[in-house]
Design an enzyme around this catalytic site. Sequence first.
Site, mmCIF file in Angstrom:
data_model
loop_
_atom_site.group_PDB
_atom_site.id
_atom_site.type_symbol
_atom_site.label_atom_id
_atom_site.label_comp_id
_atom_site.label_asym_id
_atom_site.label_seq_id
_atom_site.Cartn_x
_atom_site.Cartn_y
_atom_site.Cartn_z
ATOM 1 N N ARG A 1 -37.295 -2.752 7.307
ATOM 2 C CA ARG A 1 -35.935 -2.869 7.857
ATOM 3 C C ARG A 1 -34.887 -2.954 6.747
ATOM 4 O O ARG A 1 -33.777 -2.464 6.883
ATOM 5 C CB ARG A 1 -35.836 -4.110 8.740
ATOM 6 C CG ARG A 1 -36.786 -4.086 9.931
ATOM 7 C CD ARG A 1 -36.007 -3.932 11.213
ATOM 8 N NE ARG A 1 -36.840 -3.989 12.379
ATOM 9 C CZ ARG A 1 -36.795 -4.960 13.282
ATOM 10 N NH1 ARG A 1 -35.969 -5.967 13.118
ATOM 11 N NH2 ARG A 1 -37.549 -4.916 14.332
ATOM 12 N N ASP B 1 -24.127 -12.788 20.979
ATOM 13 C CA ASP B 1 -25.322 -12.510 20.189
ATOM 14 C C ASP B 1 -24.989 -12.810 18.729
ATOM 15 O O ASP B 1 -23.812 -12.764 18.335
ATOM 16 C CB ASP B 1 -25.757 -11.049 20.337
ATOM 17 C CG ASP B 1 -27.206 -10.827 19.916
ATOM 18 O OD1 ASP B 1 -28.093 -10.817 20.793
ATOM 19 O OD2 ASP B 1 -27.459 -10.664 18.701
#
Length: 283
Positions: free
Chosen positions: A40, A149
């Site tokens: 990632r 979030d």
Amino acid sequence: MEPIGDPQLSDDQFDKLARIVHHDSGIVLTPAKRGLLAARLSRRLRALRLSDYGAYCDRLAGAGGTEERRHLLSAITTNVTAFFREGHHFEELAAKVLPKLIASAKAGGRMRLWSAACSSGEEAYSIAITLLEAFPDAARHDVRLLATDIDPAMIARAEAGRYRTADLRPIGTRRLLRFFTSEGETCTARAGLRQIMRFAELNLHADWPFSGRFDVIFCRNVVIYFDAGMRQRLWLRFARLIAPGGHLFIGHSERLDGPAARCFDLAGATHYRRNSTPPPPWS
Ligand SMILES: C[S@@+](CC[C@H](N)C(=O)[O-])C[C@H]1O[C@@H](n2cnc3c(N)ncnc32)[C@H](O)[C@@H]1O
């Protein structure tokens, strides 16, 4: 500096990054996640034109490190979600939870719902659709649905409310036509659907800016990434924040455990109702 080949993530660098991720988000990165973290972050290293993870750790520690930590979290969070995921929760919301709240809102009461860890917004829009079907003029009352979030990229997507038409299949044609406008391969949430919604970046482990209590909290499929201490502390905070008689929905593989458990009664599958037990103090 130009990138040269695939940079290697050493044990030390992995530990350093895992500590930052845990401190900032509560997410636990076990050594098994090392490959995932490297995969990632390699995109981020390329974007920053850094040649190795040592330089990346230096960047996190230096000026601009705070901003980079947000990118680190954005890279490591798992954002999988779907409209009407775990559909029984929305059926219970419509049948068992909303009728009382709607009656109270119509009588001038306040209704507050929160999709905590909403990812790209599908969960929050599913709540909004369920609410508006039962209460079409909700926006004319004191009704708000907050969608938050930790990942700013996800909040931007949630706020845009634009989804691939294929991803909207679970909502069915009737709801699609009523709540979205179609632009070929994509659809956008109509203003009427968004009117009661507010979007914000919010870390579940940081301070919360709330002045009042919530009637309904959806916090699904996020505590699985936290350790037991972080998870149980979050349950305690929810026990303080949810009004007596209010509801908490959690993910299918999660459980409400620790000292806050006595403040809730089971109301359905991974669905809890706040009872009148005062929450215990922080330990
Ligand atoms: C798997 S998604 C779940 C989305 C949705 N609730 C659902 O069940 O479909 C998990 C989300 O939690 C968010 N997240 C992870 N740690 C967080 C934290 N400390 N505070 C707020 N959100 C967090 C991630 O960014 C991600 O979007």
